[in-house]
Design an enzyme around this catalytic site. Sequence first.
Site, PDB file in Angstrom:
ATOM      1  N   HIS A  51      10.896  17.677  29.484  1.00 31.66           N
ATOM      2  CA  HIS A  51      11.011  17.978  30.989  1.00 31.66           C
ATOM      3  C   HIS A  51      12.404  18.480  31.203  1.00 31.66           C
ATOM      4  O   HIS A  51      13.221  18.263  30.409  1.00 31.66           O
ATOM      5  CB  HIS A  51      10.826  16.623  31.555  1.00 31.66           C
ATOM      6  CG  HIS A  51       9.547  15.817  31.509  1.00 31.66           C
ATOM      7  ND1 HIS A  51       8.236  16.387  32.183  1.00 31.66           N
ATOM      8  CD2 HIS A  51       8.954  14.675  30.831  1.00 31.66           C
ATOM      9  CE1 HIS A  51       7.314  15.482  32.047  1.00 31.66           C
ATOM     10  NE2 HIS A  51       7.719  14.699  31.069  1.00 31.66           N
TER      11      HIS A  51
ATOM     12  N   THR B  58      20.501  12.150  17.100  1.00 36.03           N
ATOM     13  CA  THR B  58      20.835  13.199  18.243  1.00 36.03           C
ATOM     14  C   THR B  58      21.759  14.295  17.726  1.00 36.03           C
ATOM     15  O   THR B  58      22.018  15.227  18.410  1.00 36.03           O
ATOM     16  CB  THR B  58      21.738  12.456  19.429  1.00 36.03           C
ATOM     17  OG1 THR B  58      22.944  11.802  19.068  1.00 36.03           O
ATOM     18  CG2 THR B  58      20.795  11.442  20.135  1.00 36.03           C
ATOM     19  N   LYS B  59      22.695  14.243  16.582  1.00 35.57           N
ATOM     20  CA  LYS B  59      23.391  15.004  16.151  1.00 35.57           C
ATOM     21  C   LYS B  59      22.890  15.441  14.649  1.00 35.57           C
ATOM     22  O   LYS B  59      22.512  14.388  14.086  1.00 35.57           O
ATOM     23  CB  LYS B  59      25.004  14.745  16.098  1.00 35.57           C
ATOM     24  CG  LYS B  59      25.584  14.368  17.508  1.00 35.57           C
ATOM     25  CD  LYS B  59      26.976  14.335  17.459  1.00 35.57           C
ATOM     26  CE  LYS B  59      27.351  14.375  18.797  1.00 35.57           C
ATOM     27  NZ  LYS B  59      26.875  13.732  19.836  1.00 35.57           N
TER      28      LYS B  59
ATOM     29  N   LYS C 139      27.362   6.144   5.093  1.00 39.87           N
ATOM     30  CA  LYS C 139      28.429   6.486   3.804  1.00 39.87           C
ATOM     31  C   LYS C 139      28.048   7.548   3.325  1.00 39.87           C
ATOM     32  O   LYS C 139      26.752   8.117   3.428  1.00 39.87           O
ATOM     33  CB  LYS C 139      28.357   5.165   2.823  1.00 39.87           C
ATOM     34  CG  LYS C 139      26.783   4.890   2.582  1.00 39.87           C
ATOM     35  CD  LYS C 139      26.965   3.428   1.704  1.00 39.87           C
ATOM     36  CE  LYS C 139      25.477   2.857   1.840  1.00 39.87           C
ATOM     37  NZ  LYS C 139      25.411   1.543   1.151  1.00 39.87           N
TER      38      LYS C 139
END
Length: 201
Positions: free
Chosen positions: A127, A181-182, A199
């Site tokens: 959206h 998200t990254k 790690k």
Amino acid sequence: MVGTIYKAIRKIILSVQSLGNKIVTFIILKGNNVSFSNFSTNGVPYIMVARGGKMSLANDFSMNNGIKGNPIGCYDKCTFFVDKGAVLHIGEQVGMSQSALICHQSITIGNHVKIGGGVKIYDTDFHSLDPKIRASKEDLKHKVKAPVVIKDHAFIGAFSIILKGVTIGENSVVGAGSVVTKSIPDNQIWAGNPAKFIKEI
Ligand SMILES: CC(C)(COP(=O)(O)OP(=O)(O)OC[C@H]1O[C@@H](n2cnc3c(N)ncnc32)[C@H](O)[C@@H]1OP(=O)(O)O)[C@@H](O)C(=O)NCCC(=O)NCCS
């Protein structure tokens, strides 16, 4: 004695079911113009490739739909949705269980990738982020999309969510239940919500 008969009957039923699932999955793949060669499946997935979308599976793809084969993701089916003009490619010897890959632009899965039970991979927000547009009929036209890439030998822990624009590096691992998200570099373990570096491997 009863146990032996139960197991023998169960084995016969399961092999008939398994053949049926393979045939139905074959028909669904063909019906959606998916390019594929050999694959194995427990259960039957949900696949919807819109006209103008492309989905391809390289050799030795395997999936668990429903509880059989891998109970981790419970009863869900694998779900593949490829929108008009979008491209979903899955590399060689990839395995996944009860996962959803929703592709509105581009999702590329490398070779030897393991995708755990209940994982979701989205290359769009679905959206608009602007409330006025979101309330209008223009909403879907304004959704943000960005390609997702999961490189060779990556391992995505169960029930993780991989969001738009993310690349997961070669050999890297995403902890169970993470929201990524990254992008994650090669050879690292990340986990949590939002996923953070844990790690090096
Ligand atoms: C990510 C993972 C592989 C790490 O395992 P590990 O190397 O043994 O790591 P540890 O348990 O030593 O944890 C290291 C740190 O990461 C954190 N961590 C581990 N997994 C995490 C997760 N899923 N979410 C958030 N944090 C996590 C630990 O709390 C610990 O933090 P600390 O250093 O602050 O104490 C493992 O925890 C995991 O999530 N496995 C996924 C299994 C899976 O889903 N398989 C799918 C099968 S279908």
